[in-house]
Design a protein around this motif. Sequence first.
Motif, mmCIF file in Angstrom:
data_model
loop_
_atom_site.group_PDB
_atom_site.id
_atom_site.type_symbol
_atom_site.label_atom_id
_atom_site.label_comp_id
_atom_site.label_asym_id
_atom_site.label_seq_id
_atom_site.Cartn_x
_atom_site.Cartn_y
_atom_site.Cartn_z
ATOM 1 N N ASP A 355 -17.925 -49.497 -93.783
ATOM 2 C CA ASP A 355 -18.447 -48.775 -94.780
ATOM 3 C C ASP A 355 -18.741 -47.026 -94.750
ATOM 4 O O ASP A 355 -18.853 -46.508 -93.625
ATOM 5 C CB ASP A 355 -19.907 -49.517 -95.000
ATOM 6 N N LEU A 356 -18.161 -46.657 -95.642
ATOM 7 C CA LEU A 356 -18.415 -44.644 -96.216
ATOM 8 C C LEU A 356 -19.284 -44.822 -96.950
ATOM 9 O O LEU A 356 -18.664 -45.362 -98.136
ATOM 10 C CB LEU A 356 -17.048 -44.135 -96.030
ATOM 11 N N GLY A 357 -19.557 -43.844 -97.462
ATOM 12 C CA GLY A 357 -19.944 -42.811 -98.733
ATOM 13 C C GLY A 357 -21.795 -43.884 -98.781
ATOM 14 O O GLY A 357 -22.225 -44.239 -97.849
ATOM 15 N N PRO A 358 -22.104 -43.881 -100.462
ATOM 16 C CA PRO A 358 -23.819 -44.073 -100.367
ATOM 17 C C PRO A 358 -24.198 -45.185 -99.628
ATOM 18 O O PRO A 358 -23.082 -46.014 -100.008
ATOM 19 C CB PRO A 358 -23.516 -43.628 -101.664
ATOM 20 N N GLY A 359 -25.235 -45.368 -99.775
ATOM 21 C CA GLY A 359 -25.362 -47.206 -98.780
ATOM 22 C C GLY A 359 -24.848 -47.957 -97.916
ATOM 23 O O GLY A 359 -25.006 -48.356 -97.412
ATOM 24 N N ALA A 360 -23.979 -46.573 -96.751
ATOM 25 C CA ALA A 360 -22.946 -47.025 -95.721
ATOM 26 C C ALA A 360 -24.528 -47.434 -94.627
ATOM 27 O O ALA A 360 -23.734 -47.580 -93.505
ATOM 28 C CB ALA A 360 -22.798 -45.986 -95.697
ATOM 29 N N GLY A 361 -25.542 -46.623 -94.742
ATOM 30 C CA GLY A 361 -26.565 -47.506 -93.098
ATOM 31 C C GLY A 361 -26.281 -45.770 -92.845
ATOM 32 O O GLY A 361 -27.433 -44.770 -93.655
ATOM 33 N N PRO A 362 -25.485 -45.391 -91.979
ATOM 34 C CA PRO A 362 -25.889 -44.273 -90.892
ATOM 35 C C PRO A 362 -25.510 -43.034 -91.614
ATOM 36 O O PRO A 362 -24.495 -42.940 -92.629
ATOM 37 C CB PRO A 362 -25.224 -44.681 -89.959
ATOM 38 N N THR A 363 -26.298 -42.216 -91.535
ATOM 39 C CA THR A 363 -26.426 -40.977 -92.404
ATOM 40 C C THR A 363 -24.430 -40.300 -91.933
ATOM 41 O O THR A 363 -23.871 -39.643 -93.041
ATOM 42 C CB THR A 363 -27.199 -39.988 -91.732
ATOM 43 N N TYR A 364 -24.485 -40.103 -90.819
ATOM 44 C CA TYR A 364 -22.735 -39.799 -90.430
ATOM 45 C C TYR A 364 -22.233 -40.634 -91.064
ATOM 46 O O TYR A 364 -20.732 -39.794 -91.890
ATOM 47 C CB TYR A 364 -22.657 -40.345 -89.323
ATOM 48 N N THR A 365 -22.339 -41.766 -91.001
ATOM 49 C CA THR A 365 -21.119 -41.888 -92.325
ATOM 50 C C THR A 365 -21.368 -42.545 -93.684
ATOM 51 O O THR A 365 -20.312 -42.193 -94.387
ATOM 52 C CB THR A 365 -19.865 -43.893 -92.322
ATOM 53 N N ALA A 366 -22.770 -42.236 -94.152
ATOM 54 C CA ALA A 366 -22.694 -42.084 -95.506
ATOM 55 C C ALA A 366 -22.442 -41.260 -96.169
ATOM 56 O O ALA A 366 -22.491 -41.070 -97.442
ATOM 57 C CB ALA A 366 -24.398 -42.570 -96.523
ATOM 58 N N ASN A 451 -19.519 -46.651 -83.445
ATOM 59 C CA ASN A 451 -19.880 -45.725 -83.239
ATOM 60 C C ASN A 451 -19.858 -44.772 -84.418
ATOM 61 O O ASN A 451 -18.983 -44.217 -84.522
ATOM 62 C CB ASN A 451 -19.783 -44.340 -82.164
ATOM 63 N N ALA A 452 -21.049 -44.400 -85.505
ATOM 64 C CA ALA A 452 -20.601 -44.060 -86.874
ATOM 65 C C ALA A 452 -20.352 -42.605 -86.914
ATOM 66 O O ALA A 452 -19.674 -41.694 -87.514
ATOM 67 C CB ALA A 452 -22.094 -44.600 -88.107
ATOM 68 N N ARG A 453 -21.311 -41.867 -85.800
ATOM 69 C CA ARG A 453 -21.161 -40.574 -85.343
ATOM 70 C C ARG A 453 -19.294 -40.310 -85.639
ATOM 71 O O ARG A 453 -18.773 -39.210 -85.521
ATOM 72 C CB ARG A 453 -21.297 -40.015 -84.795
ATOM 73 N N ASN A 454 -19.110 -40.931 -84.134
ATOM 74 C CA ASN A 454 -17.542 -40.710 -83.616
ATOM 75 C C ASN A 454 -16.098 -40.626 -85.148
ATOM 76 O O ASN A 454 -15.535 -40.444 -85.401
ATOM 77 C CB ASN A 454 -17.350 -41.493 -82.392
ATOM 78 N N ILE A 455 -16.858 -41.860 -86.380
ATOM 79 C CA ILE A 455 -15.649 -42.341 -86.472
ATOM 80 C C ILE A 455 -15.773 -40.958 -87.758
ATOM 81 O O ILE A 455 -14.936 -41.209 -87.952
ATOM 82 C CB ILE A 455 -16.306 -43.781 -87.690
#
Length: 946
Positions: A355-366, A451-455
């Motif tokens: 999931d990407l964008g608002p509400g995605a969870g981790p800050t990196y992907t949000a 890994n959300a940061r790597n995404i």
Amino acid sequence: MQARRHKLASAIQLAVLCALPVLAVAQEATTLDTVTVTGSRIKRAEMEGRVPVQTLSREDIERTGLTSIGEVLQELTGSGSALNTKFNSSGNFGFSPNGDGVGAGSAQVDLRNLGPKRVLVLVDGMRWVNESSASGVSAAVDLNTIPLALVERIEVLEDGASSLYGSDAIAGVVNIITRRDFEGGQVTLNYGQYDEGDGEITGADVAWGFKTDRSSLFLSLSYTDQQEVSSADRPISAIPIQGGSSRILGGRYAFTDPSTVFYDLSVKPGQTNPVYTPGQPACGPGVTRTDGFQCFDFGRDAFNYAPYNLLITPSERTGVFGQYRFAFTEQLSFYAKALYNRRESTNQAAPEPIDLGPGAGPTYTANLVIPANHPFNPFGFTLSGGPGGNITTIRRRPIEGGPRIFEQQVDTQYFAAGLEGSFGGERQFFWDVNAAYGKNEADQTNHGSYNARNIAIALGDPAVCAATAGCTPLDIFGFDTITPAMLAYISPLFRDRSEQELTQVTANISGGLFPMWAGDVEFAAGYEYRKYEGSYNPDPQTIAGEYNGVPSGATSGDYDVNEAYVELNVPLYAQKDGAGKIDLSLAGRYSDYSTFGGEFTPKYGLRWQVAEDLLLRATYAEGFRAPSIGELYGSQSRFDAQLVDPCLVPPGAPAGSVAPIACPGVPVGARQNDPQIPVLTGGNPELQPETARSFSAGLVFSPSFAEAVSWSDKLDFEVTYYRHNLEGPIQAIDAQTQLDLCATTQDPQYCTGITRLASGEIDTFANFLVNLGSIKTSGWDADVFWTLPESNLGRFKFSWQNTFVTQYEAIGAGGVVQPQSPGIVVNDSAIPEWTSTASLDWKLGNWNAAWSIRHLSEMEEACVAADPSEFCSSPTRNVLEEITYHDIQLGYDFDWLKGLQLTGGVNNLFDKDPPVCTSCSLNGYEASTYDIPGGRFFYVRANLRF
């Protein structure tokens, strides 16, 4: 310390004075020369009927054909819903709202529908360490850490017993008695599988022991291997009844383009590299695009995640147990015992969505940014998820990464030693001093998460990715676009670890104090010290906020408790011929906790032997449960709840529909595209103990006219009424209730912590633990036991056990009555109004057989199926019809060595499928109550004594 002792003495004196006018009782089962039975600390020669204890002998256990203590106990009529290997927990349930993780791979026991954490589990009268499943710090015991091979019998006290055993014994006590008096060797081999050819169970147990006049030794080695059953292999579980997921294979892309037109798109089927054409009309009814995208439609595009799940999770268990006893004299003996058990289990879930964008969870992907020059950005303009960005949501189910697989390795160690003795002449006193240490260590390895940061790096500036070791630009736009090199960067392993330790020391003494007109006043007294330590350490990537899945933080804590108790049995009346007798029992325990202070719990009981064949009994007890380490210190985590958002239009509703409730900030016509909503939860160091009041009353009738006659050797009737009132239970507000109260009242008490995106969908949902409301439950147990005389047709034994739940009422936030009640299924938890088990045993010469009938009454639930006409009894409700299971077993004893017994059986003989449950989280049925679909189970067992 002196002040505490004085307080305890005063409390016991007060308990004695207050108890005299009270009708209440204690109960037990088992009669030996001088014994202690679960539910009393006093060693007596006469124990029958003092408290409502159900005893499962080894023969009873073997008749079930089951290989887990948890599975055996969950078939008791008084059991409620609890975890077992039919719950595919990790990756699907997230973190439970009570701070204890998900219990992946464990088997628990629930009595009276009050929850596993309110049942005290003992082994030979000593507490067992709570579970570790590498995802939290639990308040319940994992029965899969105790091999079935070491069990001699199981005693189940279905009554409050905090005054005798301390915290946790609100709903009852399970006391597992280990094998000790064993001579020679025994090898047991077993195999079973479902008639679909799956779910194989293989097992081997080896036992050996010896006895002399002064010593005994028992050793056992056990191995059990439970294979998986895939959800894809049963029709009921191969489709998501709630309608699938909006995290789809080709991706869902909702954004506003540079001309401020909002689009909600999905990739057309089969498009590996979709082409985006700007300037086309905004999505709406009847809009057709001419490029590689189409307007997103949940009913058409939803992803079927069900086939990736498991109906039965694989579990491999190996256990070693030893127990040695030595008598120095007739009045003094020593014992030592040790156990090591390893459980290796696996859970599996559908490929983890990105999931990407608002509400995605981790800050990196949000807050990520996909620049226009990214090599795989098909839109030609920058996509931004941060504040003021143009992404509403991007959701992609990367099936290329395979399913999420969670592998647990749980190691249990247990050591205990003690001295037992007696002294005195005509009036005997019995004493024991014991020390025990238990430790559970669990490691969980997670394959297939991201890994959300790597995404964010792989979807971000290509120059940054090029300068980052191992980074390969990521392509999430389309079907089958993620290459092995991309996966290698974004999908590392995640390793979590948890452990719990319990150290305890106890000292007890019991015996006769002095004679009275009706007999000796008997007593038991003792002291107990316990120390609890627990921790949960998620993978460092998770702690750093990089985990794309369910976030969680580390938990660590400990506390200790000092306790003292006194129990008295006071004979009030006895006929000279012994036919009639009245006994008053009194007990009190003072507990001093390092976390919250002191707590006193009394218990009063009355036993009236009206005649030789009729016994009346009653008990009143006060109890408590101390908050656990996970509940006190649990870090913020998340669980995914199946919720109906009253502020949004439900999935599948016709175009133009409006939400049931118009909520501030929610656009008119906004839809709930996903029934699974992430809910944040966590511990609370300000929690106080739960308190309880329990009452039971009943009778045991063994008519003399049915004893040793032509048609009956023995006939027993037992009837027990029970009632439990629990105040301040530790719980989070029921998530659905909180959501409904927020929508209807807009009260900050319920709305604080619930935030929404611009689309109207929930962004965050905070739901932390508190002492909240009350729980009341009551009902009846009614049992019949009949042994027939031996004849030319053999010897028959018949038992019929029943539990009727007449009340279950949970009060939550705002005084709202929660939806759980008798005959209702809510949140993967069923409370049948009537549960019944009838068994017929037969033995003739070397042959033996058993036939068991298990019955569950009709229940109902709210219908949350995507298609109510297919799965539900009405558009809003679904009836789960009553069901009856038949289990049979046949065995033969060969006179070879000390005996060879061959046994075969079938559980669920007539292949009854469970009723469809639309509100249950997974697999379309309630897994703690019913057998699995397609569930005719065949097994064979060979048992050789030598």
